[in-house]
Scaffold this motif. Structure first.
Motif, short mmCIF file in Angstrom:
data_model
loop_
_atom_site.label_atom_id
_atom_site.label_comp_id
_atom_site.label_asym_id
_atom_site.label_seq_id
_atom_site.Cartn_x
_atom_site.Cartn_y
_atom_site.Cartn_z
N GLY A 158 -14.41 20.22 10.93
CA GLY A 158 -14.97 21.63 10.28
C GLY A 158 -14.11 22.49 9.60
O GLY A 158 -14.03 23.39 9.21
N ARG B 195 -18.30 24.14 16.24
CA ARG B 195 -19.76 23.68 16.78
C ARG B 195 -19.93 24.21 18.34
O ARG B 195 -20.41 23.64 19.34
CB ARG B 195 -19.59 22.06 17.19
CG ARG B 195 -19.56 21.44 15.79
CD ARG B 195 -20.10 20.05 15.65
NE ARG B 195 -20.18 19.52 14.23
CZ ARG B 195 -19.21 19.10 13.80
NH1 ARG B 195 -17.98 18.88 14.57
NH2 ARG B 195 -19.10 18.70 12.44
N ASP C 72 -22.15 26.34 18.77
CA ASP C 72 -23.63 26.38 18.73
C ASP C 72 -24.21 25.15 19.47
O ASP C 72 -25.41 25.30 19.80
CB ASP C 72 -24.08 26.53 17.26
CG ASP C 72 -23.37 25.55 16.31
OD1 ASP C 72 -22.09 25.37 16.39
OD2 ASP C 72 -24.35 25.20 15.40
P1 GDP Z 1 -13.53 18.70 7.67
O1 GDP Z 1 -13.62 17.02 7.43
O2 GDP Z 1 -12.93 19.00 8.66
O3 GDP Z 1 -13.22 19.54 6.55
O4 GDP Z 1 -14.95 19.07 7.99
P2 GDP Z 1 -16.28 19.86 7.18
O5 GDP Z 1 -15.70 21.19 6.97
O6 GDP Z 1 -16.68 19.13 5.89
O7 GDP Z 1 -17.36 19.92 8.16
C1 GDP Z 1 -17.99 18.71 8.67
C2 GDP Z 1 -19.52 19.11 8.99
O8 GDP Z 1 -19.56 20.03 10.17
C3 GDP Z 1 -20.21 19.76 8.10
O9 GDP Z 1 -21.55 19.32 7.86
C4 GDP Z 1 -20.31 21.30 8.34
O10 GDP Z 1 -21.29 21.94 7.92
C5 GDP Z 1 -20.42 21.16 10.09
N1 GDP Z 1 -19.68 22.17 10.67
C6 GDP Z 1 -18.59 22.77 10.46
N2 GDP Z 1 -18.44 23.94 11.38
C7 GDP Z 1 -19.44 23.87 12.10
C8 GDP Z 1 -20.03 24.44 13.36
O11 GDP Z 1 -19.45 25.53 13.99
N3 GDP Z 1 -21.25 24.23 13.97
C9 GDP Z 1 -22.08 23.11 13.40
N4 GDP Z 1 -23.17 23.08 13.93
N5 GDP Z 1 -21.72 22.65 12.17
C10 GDP Z 1 -20.46 22.84 11.84
#
Ligand code: GDP
Length: 296
Positions: A112, A249, A251
């Protein structure tokens, strides 16, 4: 039916009301429940051990106070110990440095990071009235830089123009120079992740850290990955040096055990919680609220 830890503790101990002070054996029975609940919440074993020992000593010491229900009293002692382990105060992102203040986000792929970068940028821009520039240093995943640019437009925060072919350190330096020149207060650096921790990733993060001199290095970790997230925090802290943790996450239906372990294992504060996919789904971390969640 699901019975929360606080209900279980009260159940065990309140039967004893009227008998005066709790015996050591009563407290031990309660501590076995605490131990089981923390392990179920995916708290690291070493953290559970020291937590239970400390809390047991307090509960036995306090058991002489007869004016409250013993169950409630032990629940309160457990709650207070949880808050203490979690770090008592909530700690905000620290912007107390000469501008542009660099904030570097690190973590595994999919944790995320990019989402969190945009959430933090939005918050700093709207709530704290800072002029924020975001830059993606992820040159591994083809669409990563574009993904950040899209989120930037969505939240109304500038992103560093993409120049194909630059390496992460070059991008970090360019971001700093642009921020200096154009009067930005904060530069948010979103780094590349991997599916697991490996030496090339750590080396890349260390190089970026040395080039960008970030005031904050925040690990973005998925709370639902429990023990793995704790090991991850340990590795990143030892190799790159963290100033804080963002747990995403929250949530989901994890009980929050990862948070308890991470703070205890790394000594670094949890600063923010991600609580959804939307751009405003981010919250300050309140130890007391998480203690309530673990107690149920
Ligand atoms: P990265 O690869 O670390 O940059 O991850 P991303 O920011 O692309 O996030 C990966 C997925 O996790 C996406 O679909 C986001 O919408 C989801 N996501 C990120 N933070 C949260 C959160 O706090 N809660 C939920 N439910 N989903 C999240």
């Amino acid at each position: 039916m699901f019975e929360s830890l606080s209900e279980k503790l009260s159940g065990i101990l309140d039967k004893l009301t009227g008998r005066g002070a709790l015996s050591e054996e009563d407290v031990n029975a309660a501590m076995r429940e605490v131990r089981r609940a923390l392990l179920e919440a995916d708290v690291a074993l070493e953290v559970v051990r020291s937590f239970v020992d400390r809390t047991r000593t307090r509960a036995i010491g306090a058991a002489v106070i007869k004016s409250v229900k013993p169950g409630q009293m032990v629940v309160k002692i457990v709650h207070d110990s949880l808050v203490e382990t979690l770090g008592r105060e909530s700690q905000a992102i620290d912007l107390n440095a000469p501008a542009p203040v660099a904030i570097m986000l690190v973590g595994l792929q999919g944790a995320g990071k990019t989402t969190t970068a945009a959430k933090i940028a939005k918050r700093l821009a709207e709530r704290d009235r800072r002029k924020v520039l975001m830059a993606s240093l992820d040159v591994k995943r083809p669409a990563a830089q574009e993904q950040l640019a899209i989120l930037g437009r969505q939240v109304g925060v500038d992103t560093l123009p993409i120049i194909p072919g630059q390496d992460p350190v070059e991008i970090a330096r360019r971001a700093e120079a642009a921020a200096r020149l154009q009067g930005y207060d904060v530069v948010l650096l979103d780094t590349a992740g991997r599916t697991h921790v490996d030496e090339p990733l750590m080396e890349e993060m260390a190089q970026i850290r040395d080039a960008a001199h970030p005031h904050e290095v925040l690990l973005v970790a998925d709370a639902l990955t429990g023990q793995d997230a704790v090991n991850l925090a340990k590795s990143f802290n030892e190799r790159v040096g963290l100033t804080g943790i963002v747990l995403t996450r929250m949530d989901g239906d994890g009980r929050g055990g990862a948070a308890l372990s991470m703070r205890a294992v790394t000594g670094k504060p949890i600063k923010l919680l991600g609580v959804g996919e939307k751009m405003d789904a981010v919250e300050d971390f309140h130890p007391s609220r998480l203690a309530d969640r673990i107690l149920g």
